[in-house]
Each structure stands twice: as C-alpha cells, then as structure tokens.
Design an enzyme around this catalytic site. Structure first.
Site, PDB file in Angstrom:
ATOM      1  N   LYS A   1       5.132  -9.057  -6.730  1.00 38.49           N
ATOM      2  CA  LYS A   1       4.905  -7.619  -6.685  1.00 38.49           C
ATOM      3  C   LYS A   1       6.097  -6.822  -7.220  1.00 38.49           C
ATOM      4  O   LYS A   1       5.915  -5.849  -7.962  1.00 38.49           O
ATOM      5  CB  LYS A   1       4.623  -7.184  -5.237  1.00 38.49           C
TER       6      LYS A   1
ATOM      7  N   GLY B   1       0.804  -1.218   0.000  1.00 39.56           N
ATOM      8  CA  GLY B   1       0.000   0.000   0.000  1.00 39.56           C
ATOM      9  C   GLY B   1       0.833   1.263   0.000  1.00 39.56           C
ATOM     10  O   GLY B   1       0.582   2.188  -0.782  1.00 39.56           O
TER      11      GLY B   1
ATOM     12  N   CYS C   1      -3.522 -20.300  10.174  1.00 34.45           N
ATOM     13  CA  CYS C   1      -4.021 -18.949   9.907  1.00 34.45           C
ATOM     14  C   CYS C   1      -3.887 -18.732   8.401  1.00 34.45           C
ATOM     15  O   CYS C   1      -3.991 -19.675   7.628  1.00 34.45           O
ATOM     16  CB  CYS C   1      -3.249 -17.922  10.722  1.00 34.45           C
TER      17      CYS C   1
ATOM     18  N   CYS D   1      -3.247  -4.612   8.993  1.00 30.77           N
ATOM     19  CA  CYS D   1      -4.310  -4.286   8.034  1.00 30.77           C
ATOM     20  C   CYS D   1      -5.127  -5.531   7.696  1.00 30.77           C
ATOM     21  O   CYS D   1      -6.348  -5.460   7.522  1.00 30.77           O
ATOM     22  CB  CYS D   1      -3.716  -3.713   6.750  1.00 30.77           C
TER      23      CYS D   1
ATOM     24  N   SER E   1      -6.975  -9.229  -2.590  1.00 27.68           N
ATOM     25  CA  SER E   1      -7.301  -8.301  -1.495  1.00 27.68           C
ATOM     26  C   SER E   1      -6.360  -7.095  -1.468  1.00 27.68           C
ATOM     27  O   SER E   1      -6.569  -6.173  -0.686  1.00 27.68           O
ATOM     28  CB  SER E   1      -7.237  -9.035  -0.151  1.00 27.68           C
ATOM     29  N   ASN E   2      -5.305  -7.098  -2.299  1.00 29.76           N
ATOM     30  CA  ASN E   2      -4.396  -5.945  -2.383  1.00 29.76           C
ATOM     31  C   ASN E   2      -4.956  -4.825  -3.262  1.00 29.76           C
ATOM     32  O   ASN E   2      -4.575  -3.668  -3.138  1.00 29.76           O
ATOM     33  CB  ASN E   2      -3.037  -6.341  -2.985  1.00 29.76           C
ATOM     34  N   LEU E   3      -5.855  -5.203  -4.196  1.00 25.85           N
ATOM     35  CA  LEU E   3      -6.188  -4.284  -5.293  1.00 25.85           C
ATOM     36  C   LEU E   3      -6.993  -3.067  -4.831  1.00 25.85           C
ATOM     37  O   LEU E   3      -7.046  -2.058  -5.532  1.00 25.85           O
ATOM     38  CB  LEU E   3      -6.958  -5.045  -6.387  1.00 25.85           C
ATOM     39  N   GLN E   4      -7.596  -3.148  -3.649  1.00 26.64           N
ATOM     40  CA  GLN E   4      -8.382  -2.042  -3.097  1.00 26.64           C
ATOM     41  C   GLN E   4      -7.506  -0.828  -2.792  1.00 26.64           C
ATOM     42  O   GLN E   4      -7.980   0.281  -2.677  1.00 26.64           O
ATOM     43  CB  GLN E   4      -9.122  -2.572  -1.847  1.00 26.64           C
TER      44      GLN E   4
ATOM     45  N   ASN F   1       5.192  -4.788   9.182  1.00 28.68           N
ATOM     46  CA  ASN F   1       5.262  -5.467  10.481  1.00 28.68           C
ATOM     47  C   ASN F   1       6.396  -4.881  11.321  1.00 28.68           C
ATOM     48  O   ASN F   1       7.343  -4.297  10.792  1.00 28.68           O
ATOM     49  CB  ASN F   1       5.454  -6.975  10.282  1.00 28.68           C
TER      50      ASN F   1
END
Lengths: 80, 367
Positions: free
Chosen positions: B90, B45, B336, B192, B73-76, B135
């Site tokens: 990336k 981001g 997870c 996030c 979920s990154n594209l937002q 992080n």
C-alpha cells in the site's frame, strides 16, 4: 421524569436502536444510569471502556442527571 | 512547525493559486505547508483521503506508514488503489499515485510494523502525526509516542456508519488516554473486517482529519482539541463532545513494552498462556498425514462463506459459549484471517483445558 440516551458504536448494536428512553423513576446519576442499563442489557456490562457524555461534555459517574439532559454512551472505536 | 523558509516556484504558485488567494493562507501559509512534515500512520480507508488532500494541498513532506498489501476487499473504500494494485504494498502504490498528483512534494514510505521499538525514531522526523490505523494497540502506541515527543496528533476512527475525530496533544491539550483511559477488551469493539463499514465513511472522517492537519500547520481556525467530534452518517449528525486533559496522561516519558498485551490482543507473558504457532506448510503436512486434528476457524460467517479450508466455524465472539464442542484430548489448530483472532481463541482453548493447541501463523494469508 424519564431520560433519553443516545447510543453510539457497539452500544447501538447491543441495544438495537440509536436512542432509548428510560422511564420514570429515572436514574439520578450517571453511575445509576449505567447500572440500570446494564441490568436491562447485560452485554453493556461487559464493556470495559465506555464514556458517558452529558450535555455534550464528558461526565463522571457521580454527576447528577435531569430530564432535560442530553446523554450519550460513547465506546471507543478503532477502525481505519 | 519548522520556520517557513521555503520559496515557491512559478509552477507551484500556479498550482496553489486558490490557496494563495485566501488571506488566511496566502504565500506565507503555503510556505508553511511546504515546510511541514506529516506522518500518516496507516494507508487504508482513512489514510487514503488524508494523504490525497494533504498531498494536493502541498504539504512538503509526507510519510506513508503501512506494512500491508492491497487486498480486493480494500477497494470498496480505499480510493487510492486500483484493481490492478491488488497484492502490491500500500505505501508504495499510494506514493506512486500521490507523486503523479503532486510531483512537488517529498514522499517517504515506511513499510514497517509500528512497534514500541521503532515508533519514537520514526516520529522524530515529523512535525505532526495523523492516526489512520485500525487497531487499539497502535492507537495507544501512536498517542504515547506523540506525548513523549511533543507532537500534535490528529485522530480519526470509524465503525460501521459512525466516526470519531479529535486532535490530541495540541498546545498542552488532552490526549487519547484522557478520552479512553482503559483499552476495550478484545472483541469488545469489532473491527471493520469483522463487522463491515460504509465505503464512504472513511472519506468523510479522513477529510475531517486532513482539515484539522492543515489548520494546525497553518495556525488558523479553532483546532479540534479538547473536543471529540462524533460523526453519525445515518442520522447525518455531527456532535462535538468536550473533554478535559488529565495531567498524568500528558507526562509520559517512556513507551510501554508491549501495546498488544496492554490491549489484551495477545496473551502477555505473565497473563494467559500463549499457544505456539504452526506454519501453513506444517499444517498442510499434518492434514495430509491423517493424524487426528480438530481444525477450528474463528472468523465470521461471511468470511467463511467466501473461502475456507474445511475447519469448523465458531466465530471468536461465540467461542466462550461453545467450548464444550471442542475435545480437549485431540490436538487443535485454530486459524483466522491474519493470526490475531486465532491467538485469542487459542488462549481460550488452553484455559479450557485443551492439551495441544496451535495457532496458524499469519492465518489464511499464508495458507
């Protein structure tokens, strides 16, 4: 005297608002302020890392507080 | 910064004409930008806007450090990536897009996990580092490496609707450790992925970081050193907080051995017991065998709602209060999304007395 405290990051989520007012008798130092807030919001006591700013400057625990002071709780954030 | 010996071609002179018109930049400033080598840690981001503006501005060498691949979920918010890029690395995708935007700059991709073993060598080739990681372990590592090598560090971080920006280690100024001497405990500052973030927020904070990087290279303006800028998008307030250097934090000479352990993200060898990992294949075999198994999913409910593999949902933050629901005598496999939270959960379960605990390696990413 009462004190206004601005909340940032996770402290805002814990308290549920961006600003809270601590009524008189207000804490006299930053350390007392933190102790009072932890009493009201135990989850704040679990934060290992949280800075306090007074009048836009990082403050130590023994710094005295006055009614006109702008106080902020600033936990670290890491998102990117 | 390296001395500005770079000359500009006619095409570059046209491209950067709006910079060249500014007396504060001009030809000399544009040559400084061309000579500059900037490493951007994290192409998510924050990294996207930082990279876009530094590339467009003509920073001559840009390092793109990220080991991750593009996820839906990154594209937002990660605006360098298109829907068709999902699944691709990336750093590679970002370099392609940036090259198309500005073919006059050099782009170096580093598809690696940043660790104490490679940080100093990676950073040595750059003049300035921009921390766009996600992080605490990486943030302390980036800070310490910059202190050791004497490189200025442009810091930015985001949380829901808020951001923090500062410049560390600039002309003997304060460092990240002067601001946050103690890392938060795991789970104390949700990520996030766990708590969400307003899509435009990294754009807001990342462009502030890019602005500081350009000012440092150009030697203009007042650099945001010794000040932490708090960005509150909901209140639309920008509040700088002054803070001072602590000498001990400026005198690091060696990196810590394990930053994840320092930040409590994985149990250290001398701390809580660490659970062994199990691969996705091994778990599937186990599930098909019918042998007793407690499968525990420690992600958040919104992640579970999207996709799950039949595990019992107890989010990591709620696990300490729900340990009684886990039988200690039946093997537990905890998972997870990526394998990080499950290691913390596994340590809790071992401390609780569970006899056999496995953490799913790489989480659902591998399943």
């Amino acid at each position: 005297m009462s004190l206004k405290v601005s909340l940032f990051g996770i402290t805002r989520d814990i308290v549920g608002t961006s600003v809270i007012e601590l009524p008189a008798p207000a804490p006299a130092t930053v350390g007392e302020l933190l102790a009072e807030m932890r009493k009201q919001y135990p989850a704040l006591g679990e934060l290992r890392s949280c800075a306090v700013a007074v009048n836009n400057e990082y403050a130590s625990l023994d710094q005295p507080l006055h009614t006109v002071d702008e106080i902020a709780l600033i936990p670290p954030v890491a998102g990117g | 910064m390296k001395p500005a010996e770079e000359t500009l071609s006619a095409a570059e002179t046209n491209r950067y004409s709006r910079h060249l018109l500014l007396p504060e930049i001009g030809l000399v400033g544009q040559q400084k930008l061309k000579a500059a080598r900037v490493l951007v840690v994290g192409c998510g981001g924050l990294g996207c806007p930082v990279l876009q503006y530094l590339a467009a501005a003509g920073v001559g060498t840009l390092g793109l450090l990220d080991f991750d691949t593009v996820d839906d979920s990154n594209l937002q918010r990660q605006v360098l990536y298109a829907t068709t890029d999902v699944g691709r690395p990336k750093a590679v995708v970002a370099a392609e897009k940036l090259h198309a935007q500005n073919p006059f700059i050099e782009l170096r991709t580093h598809q690696v996990h940043l660790t104490a073993a490679n940080a100093l060598e990676l950073f040595a080739d750059y003049d300035l580092v921009v921390d766009c990681s996600d992080n605490f372990a990486t943030r302390y590592l980036v800070n310490d490496a910059c202190v050791i090598l004497g490189k200025p560090l442009v810091f930015g971080a985001i949380f829901k609707f808020e951001g923090q920006v500062s410049v560390f280690n600039y002309q003997n100024g304060p460092t990240y450790r002067c601001l946050h001497p103690t890392p938060p405990a795991p789970g104390e500052a949700p990520s996030c992925a766990e708590i969400g973030v307003l899509g435009v927020l990294p754009g807001l904070v990342g462009t502030l970081q890019a602005t500081e990087a350009l000012k440092i290279i150009l030697g203009i303006g007042e650099v945001l050193s010794g000040r932490l800028l708090l960005v509150d998008a909901l209140g639309m307030r920008f509040q700088p907080i002054r803070f001072r250097a602590v000498t001990a934090n400026q005198q690091f000479t060696a990196l810590a051995a394990d930053y994840a352990a320092f930040c409590g993200e994985t149990p250290s060898a001398d701390g809580a017991a660490q659970a062994p990992e199990i691969s996705a294949e091994e778990l599937k075999t186990w599930q098909h065998s019918g042998r007793p198994l407690q499968l525990l999913d420690v992600r958040e409910p919104h992640e579970y709602a999207q996709y799950h593999i039949g595990g019992r949902l107890i989010p990591l933050g709620e696990l300490p209060d729900n340990l009684a629901k886990i039988r200690v005598d039946v093997p537990v496999v905890v998972h997870c999304a990526s394998g990080r939270r499950s290691q913390q959960a596994a340590a809790l379960l071992l401390a609780h007395g569970c006899v056999t605990v496995y953490s799913l390696r790489n989480g659902l990413a591998d399943y």
